[in-house]
Design a protein around this motif. Structure first.
Motif, short mmCIF file in Angstrom:
data_model
loop_
_atom_site.label_atom_id
_atom_site.label_comp_id
_atom_site.label_asym_id
_atom_site.label_seq_id
_atom_site.Cartn_x
_atom_site.Cartn_y
_atom_site.Cartn_z
N GLN A 54 2.67 9.35 -5.85
CA GLN A 54 1.63 10.30 -5.42
C GLN A 54 1.33 11.28 -6.55
OE1 GLN A 54 2.83 10.57 -0.73
NE2 GLN A 54 3.10 12.38 -1.91
N ARG A 55 2.37 11.82 -7.18
CA ARG A 55 2.19 12.78 -8.26
C ARG A 55 1.44 12.18 -9.45
NH1 ARG A 55 8.00 14.10 -7.12
NH2 ARG A 55 7.90 15.85 -5.68
N ALA A 56 1.58 10.87 -9.61
CA ALA A 56 0.89 10.17 -10.70
C ALA A 56 -0.56 9.87 -10.32
CB ALA A 56 1.62 8.88 -11.06
N GLU A 57 -0.99 10.35 -9.16
CA GLU A 57 -2.36 10.26 -8.67
C GLU A 57 -2.76 8.88 -8.14
OE1 GLU A 57 -5.29 12.14 -11.12
OE2 GLU A 57 -3.89 13.68 -11.75
N LEU A 58 -1.79 8.05 -7.82
CA LEU A 58 -2.11 6.81 -7.12
C LEU A 58 -2.28 7.15 -5.65
CD1 LEU A 58 0.37 4.37 -8.84
CD2 LEU A 58 -2.10 4.23 -8.91
N ASP A 59 -3.25 6.53 -5.01
CA ASP A 59 -3.44 6.84 -3.60
C ASP A 59 -3.13 5.66 -2.68
OD1 ASP A 59 -5.67 5.31 -4.20
OD2 ASP A 59 -7.01 6.46 -2.93
N SER A 60 -2.86 4.48 -3.25
CA SER A 60 -2.56 3.31 -2.44
C SER A 60 -1.40 2.54 -3.06
CB SER A 60 -3.77 2.38 -2.36
OG SER A 60 -4.85 3.03 -1.74
N LEU A 61 -0.60 1.97 -2.19
CA LEU A 61 0.59 1.25 -2.64
C LEU A 61 0.90 0.13 -1.66
CD1 LEU A 61 3.25 1.16 -4.42
CD2 LEU A 61 4.24 2.62 -2.67
N SER A 77 7.88 6.76 7.99
CA SER A 77 6.72 7.37 8.65
C SER A 77 7.04 8.76 9.19
CB SER A 77 6.17 6.55 9.79
OG SER A 77 6.74 5.36 9.99
N GLU A 78 8.30 9.08 9.33
CA GLU A 78 8.69 10.41 9.79
C GLU A 78 8.59 11.44 8.66
OE1 GLU A 78 12.62 9.88 11.36
OE2 GLU A 78 11.92 8.49 12.91
N GLU A 79 8.49 10.98 7.43
CA GLU A 79 8.41 11.88 6.27
C GLU A 79 6.98 12.38 6.13
OE1 GLU A 79 8.95 14.29 3.69
OE2 GLU A 79 10.80 13.17 3.88
N LYS A 80 6.76 13.63 6.46
CA LYS A 80 5.41 14.21 6.48
C LYS A 80 4.83 14.43 5.09
CE LYS A 80 5.61 14.45 10.90
NZ LYS A 80 5.36 13.21 11.55
N ARG A 81 5.67 14.48 4.05
CA ARG A 81 5.16 14.73 2.70
C ARG A 81 4.60 13.49 2.03
NH1 ARG A 81 10.27 17.20 0.03
NH2 ARG A 81 11.18 15.61 1.35
N ILE A 82 4.75 12.34 2.65
CA ILE A 82 4.20 11.10 2.08
C ILE A 82 2.74 11.00 2.48
CG2 ILE A 82 4.30 8.58 2.06
CD1 ILE A 82 7.33 8.82 2.52
N SER A 83 1.86 11.09 1.49
CA SER A 83 0.43 11.01 1.77
C SER A 83 -0.20 9.75 1.16
CB SER A 83 -0.29 12.26 1.23
OG SER A 83 -0.12 12.35 -0.17
N ILE A 84 0.54 9.04 0.32
CA ILE A 84 0.01 7.83 -0.29
C ILE A 84 -0.21 6.78 0.80
CG2 ILE A 84 2.28 6.82 -0.82
CD1 ILE A 84 1.08 5.92 -3.52
N LYS A 85 -1.30 6.05 0.70
CA LYS A 85 -1.60 5.01 1.69
C LYS A 85 -0.66 3.83 1.44
CE LYS A 85 -5.08 1.91 3.33
NZ LYS A 85 -6.20 1.13 2.91
N LEU A 86 0.15 3.51 2.45
CA LEU A 86 1.14 2.45 2.32
C LEU A 86 0.70 1.21 3.08
CD1 LEU A 86 4.45 4.41 2.90
CD2 LEU A 86 3.54 3.61 0.73
N ASN A 87 0.80 0.07 2.41
CA ASN A 87 0.64 -1.23 3.04
C ASN A 87 1.96 -1.95 2.83
OD1 ASN A 87 -2.20 -1.31 3.83
ND2 ASN A 87 -2.58 -1.10 1.64
N TRP A 88 2.47 -2.57 3.87
CA TRP A 88 3.73 -3.30 3.77
C TRP A 88 3.41 -4.78 3.86
CZ3 TRP A 88 8.59 -0.74 3.63
CH2 TRP A 88 8.49 0.65 3.66
N SER A 89 4.04 -5.58 3.00
CA SER A 89 3.72 -7.01 2.99
C SER A 89 4.94 -7.84 2.63
CB SER A 89 2.61 -7.29 1.97
OG SER A 89 2.28 -8.66 1.99
N THR A 90 4.98 -9.03 3.21
CA THR A 90 5.98 -10.03 2.85
C THR A 90 5.30 -11.27 2.29
OG1 THR A 90 5.91 -10.93 5.09
CG2 THR A 90 7.60 -9.26 4.65
N ASP A 91 3.99 -11.19 2.09
CA ASP A 91 3.19 -12.35 1.67
C ASP A 91 2.51 -12.07 0.32
OD1 ASP A 91 1.51 -14.51 1.38
OD2 ASP A 91 0.53 -14.27 3.33
#
Length: 149
Positions: A54-61, A77-91
């Motif tokens: 996030q600090r490096a200015e990436l907005d998606s991961l 998801s309980e961590e309120k300071r995480i604002s980066i858009k997260l996608n989780w994948s196994t594919d």
């Protein structure tokens, strides 16, 4: 998985950069959930990397793992300071498709990265254009991700 969602305030170089954080298997005596939520200086291991991204200015991961990470996702998801858009994948195929118009920065979730290290990797990409140099060839992504995990 959705296409990257870039914020207006992100610099032009970062608008074409998508990060993939591959989570290696933890040591034998640890579950993936406990390993990545183990606190380092009071902050969970995985959350520390997310904050620096996030600090490096990436907005998606994309967080990639070939293990079940549902509980890890719930804990983060309980961590309120995480604002980066997260996608989780196994594919891996899904990751390649969803990032086809972006440069891809692949990081090992088994290491801690500083903001400066991430920015250095991002800045090694020439000015953003659809023909810009990729951080890696798409054809090698499945092998690289599998080597990390």
């Amino acid at each position: 998985m959705q296409k990257p969602n870039h914020k207006e305030s992100v610099s032009p170089v970062l608008q074409n950069v998508y990060a993939v954080l591959a989570l290696p298997r933890p040591p034998e005596n640890w579950s993936i959930n406990d390993w990545y939520t183990e606190k380092i200086c009071g902050v969970p291991f995985l959350a520390r990397n997310l904050f620096n991204l996030q600090r490096a200015e990436l907005d998606s991961l994309i967080v990639y793992s070939n293990e079940n990470t549902a509980e890890l996702y719930e804990r983060l998801s309980e961590e309120k300071r995480i604002s980066i858009k997260l996608n989780w994948s196994t594919d891996v195929t899904e990751i390649i498709k969803s990032t086809k118009d972006c440069s891809i920065l692949v990081l090992s979730g088994g290491a801690l990265y500083t903001k400066q290290e991430i920015q250095f990797g991002i800045n090694s990409v020439p000015n953003s254009s659809e023909n810009s140099i990729q951080f890696l060839e798409r054809e090698t992504m499945p092998n690289i991700l599998e080597q990390i995990v």
